[in-house]
Design a protein around this motif. Structure first.
Motif, PDB file in Angstrom:
ATOM      1  N   VAL A  11       0.802  -1.218   0.000  1.00  0.00           N
ATOM      2  CA  VAL A  11       0.000   0.000   0.000  1.00  0.00           C
ATOM      3  C   VAL A  11       0.841   1.278   0.000  1.00  0.00           C
ATOM      4  O   VAL A  11       0.332   2.338  -0.337  1.00  0.00           O
ATOM      5  N   PHE A  12       2.125   1.180   0.380  1.00  0.00           N
ATOM      6  CA  PHE A  12       2.957   2.377   0.510  1.00  0.00           C
ATOM      7  C   PHE A  12       3.829   2.581  -0.730  1.00  0.00           C
ATOM      8  O   PHE A  12       4.509   1.662  -1.164  1.00  0.00           O
ATOM      9  N   VAL A  13       3.793   3.794  -1.264  1.00  0.00           N
ATOM     10  CA  VAL A  13       4.712   4.127  -2.360  1.00  0.00           C
ATOM     11  C   VAL A  13       6.113   4.248  -1.765  1.00  0.00           C
ATOM     12  O   VAL A  13       6.292   4.350  -0.553  1.00  0.00           O
ATOM     13  N   ILE A  14       7.121   4.275  -2.618  1.00  0.00           N
ATOM     14  CA  ILE A  14       8.494   4.226  -2.142  1.00  0.00           C
ATOM     15  C   ILE A  14       8.856   5.400  -1.239  1.00  0.00           C
ATOM     16  O   ILE A  14       9.594   5.234  -0.254  1.00  0.00           O
ATOM     17  N   SER A  15       8.341   6.582  -1.515  1.00  0.00           N
ATOM     18  CA  SER A  15       8.682   7.739  -0.676  1.00  0.00           C
ATOM     19  C   SER A  15       8.141   7.571   0.745  1.00  0.00           C
ATOM     20  O   SER A  15       8.819   7.893   1.719  1.00  0.00           O
ATOM     21  N   VAL A  16       6.929   7.041   0.867  1.00  0.00           N
ATOM     22  CA  VAL A  16       6.335   6.812   2.188  1.00  0.00           C
ATOM     23  C   VAL A  16       7.068   5.679   2.894  1.00  0.00           C
ATOM     24  O   VAL A  16       7.384   5.774   4.084  1.00  0.00           O
ATOM     25  N   ALA A  17       7.377   4.608   2.168  1.00  0.00           N
ATOM     26  CA  ALA A  17       8.109   3.482   2.752  1.00  0.00           C
ATOM     27  C   ALA A  17       9.481   3.928   3.242  1.00  0.00           C
ATOM     28  O   ALA A  17       9.937   3.513   4.313  1.00  0.00           O
ATOM     29  N   ALA A  18      10.145   4.786   2.471  1.00  0.00           N
ATOM     30  CA  ALA A  18      11.454   5.299   2.869  1.00  0.00           C
ATOM     31  C   ALA A  18      11.336   6.108   4.156  1.00  0.00           C
ATOM     32  O   ALA A  18      12.151   5.965   5.072  1.00  0.00           O
ATOM     33  N   GLU A  19      10.318   6.931   4.242  1.00  0.00           N
ATOM     34  CA  GLU A  19      10.127   7.740   5.441  1.00  0.00           C
ATOM     35  C   GLU A  19       9.805   6.866   6.655  1.00  0.00           C
ATOM     36  O   GLU A  19      10.358   7.065   7.739  1.00  0.00           O
ATOM     37  N   LEU A  20       8.934   5.880   6.471  1.00  0.00           N
ATOM     38  CA  LEU A  20       8.555   4.997   7.574  1.00  0.00           C
ATOM     39  C   LEU A  20       9.719   4.153   8.074  1.00  0.00           C
ATOM     40  O   LEU A  20       9.794   3.815   9.255  1.00  0.00           O
ATOM     41  N   SER A  21      10.617   3.789   7.159  1.00  0.00           N
ATOM     42  CA  SER A  21      11.753   2.948   7.542  1.00  0.00           C
ATOM     43  C   SER A  21      12.983   3.756   7.938  1.00  0.00           C
ATOM     44  O   SER A  21      13.969   3.202   8.423  1.00  0.00           O
ATOM     45  N   GLY A  22      12.940   5.058   7.695  1.00  0.00           N
ATOM     46  CA  GLY A  22      14.078   5.908   8.038  1.00  0.00           C
ATOM     47  C   GLY A  22      15.236   5.765   7.070  1.00  0.00           C
ATOM     48  O   GLY A  22      16.395   5.927   7.452  1.00  0.00           O
ATOM     49  N   MET A  23      14.934   5.490   5.812  1.00  0.00           N
ATOM     50  CA  MET A  23      15.968   5.294   4.797  1.00  0.00           C
ATOM     51  C   MET A  23      15.708   6.196   3.602  1.00  0.00           C
ATOM     52  O   MET A  23      14.621   6.747   3.445  1.00  0.00           O
ATOM     53  N   HIS A  24      16.676   6.281   2.742  1.00  0.00           N
ATOM     54  CA  HIS A  24      16.554   7.044   1.504  1.00  0.00           C
ATOM     55  C   HIS A  24      15.884   6.155   0.452  1.00  0.00           C
ATOM     56  O   HIS A  24      16.125   4.942   0.403  1.00  0.00           O
ATOM     57  N   PRO A  25      15.038   6.714  -0.416  1.00  0.00           N
ATOM     58  CA  PRO A  25      14.389   5.903  -1.451  1.00  0.00           C
ATOM     59  C   PRO A  25      15.388   5.130  -2.318  1.00  0.00           C
ATOM     60  O   PRO A  25      15.111   3.997  -2.724  1.00  0.00           O
ATOM     61  N   GLN A  26      16.551   5.704  -2.571  1.00  0.00           N
ATOM     62  CA  GLN A  26      17.542   5.000  -3.390  1.00  0.00           C
ATOM     63  C   GLN A  26      18.035   3.732  -2.683  1.00  0.00           C
ATOM     64  O   GLN A  26      18.316   2.724  -3.328  1.00  0.00           O
ATOM     65  N   THR A  27      18.101   3.781  -1.358  1.00  0.00           N
ATOM     66  CA  THR A  27      18.500   2.596  -0.588  1.00  0.00           C
ATOM     67  C   THR A  27      17.461   1.492  -0.771  1.00  0.00           C
ATOM     68  O   THR A  27      17.818   0.326  -0.953  1.00  0.00           O
ATOM     69  N   LEU A  28      16.188   1.854  -0.754  1.00  0.00           N
ATOM     70  CA  LEU A  28      15.126   0.872  -0.957  1.00  0.00           C
ATOM     71  C   LEU A  28      15.207   0.271  -2.353  1.00  0.00           C
ATOM     72  O   LEU A  28      15.009  -0.938  -2.529  1.00  0.00           O
TER      73      LEU A  28
END
Length: 146
Positions: A11-28
């Motif tokens: 359900v989470f787009v990469i920007s939201v997932a990055a924020e929730l996990s405390g990581m940069h989108p490129q890391t994901l």
């Protein structure tokens, strides 16, 4: 996570997932490319992360930062954890099947003259005795006699 939601549904787009996990989108993106945490994909190939993926990302971060494990090691750990969960599920299903079979190992049946077979509990009498009926104890198959 709110009750009733599927934690494996993306359900989470990469920007939201990055924020929730405390990581940069490129890391994901890198973790996805390496097969460490692979989100679901939309028809347009966009990534959709689930609550479970967020938990995985946090664990990857913990293993990397606190334990000093490299990405290859983290990937292997996660693969092994996944295998353990699958094997635990298989073991639970096998145990349930064994319990069901043990319950059927020695069963009591009544049979009527017309061929009707009815299971009953051990120690019980059939509700109505029909003329020509039989009471049979079935013990399952045994090995060959020597």
């Amino acid at each position: 996570m709110p009750q009733g939601l599927d934690q494996h549904k993306g359900v989470f787009v990469i920007s939201v997932a990055a924020e929730l996990s405390g990581m940069h989108p490129q890391t994901l993106r890198t973790y996805d490319r390496l097969g460490i945490v692979s989100p679901q994909r939309t028809r347009g190939r966009g990534r959709r992360y689930s609550a479970w993926n967020i938990t995985q990302l946090r664990e990857v971060q913990r293993l990397s930062q606190e334990e000093g494990i490299n990405l290859a090691g983290i990937k292997r750990i996660m693969e092994l954890e996944s295998q353990v969960k699958e094997l635990q599920g298989q073991l639970e299903r096998a145990a349930e099947a064994i319990m069901r079979l043990q319950g059927q190992k020695s069963r009591v049946f009544t049979g009527s003259a017309d061929g009707e077979v009815t299971p009953i509990r051990r120690g019980e009498r059939p509700p109505e005795r029909r003329r020509g009926g039989a009471l049979v104890l079935y013990r399952g198959q045994r090995g060959p006699r020597v």
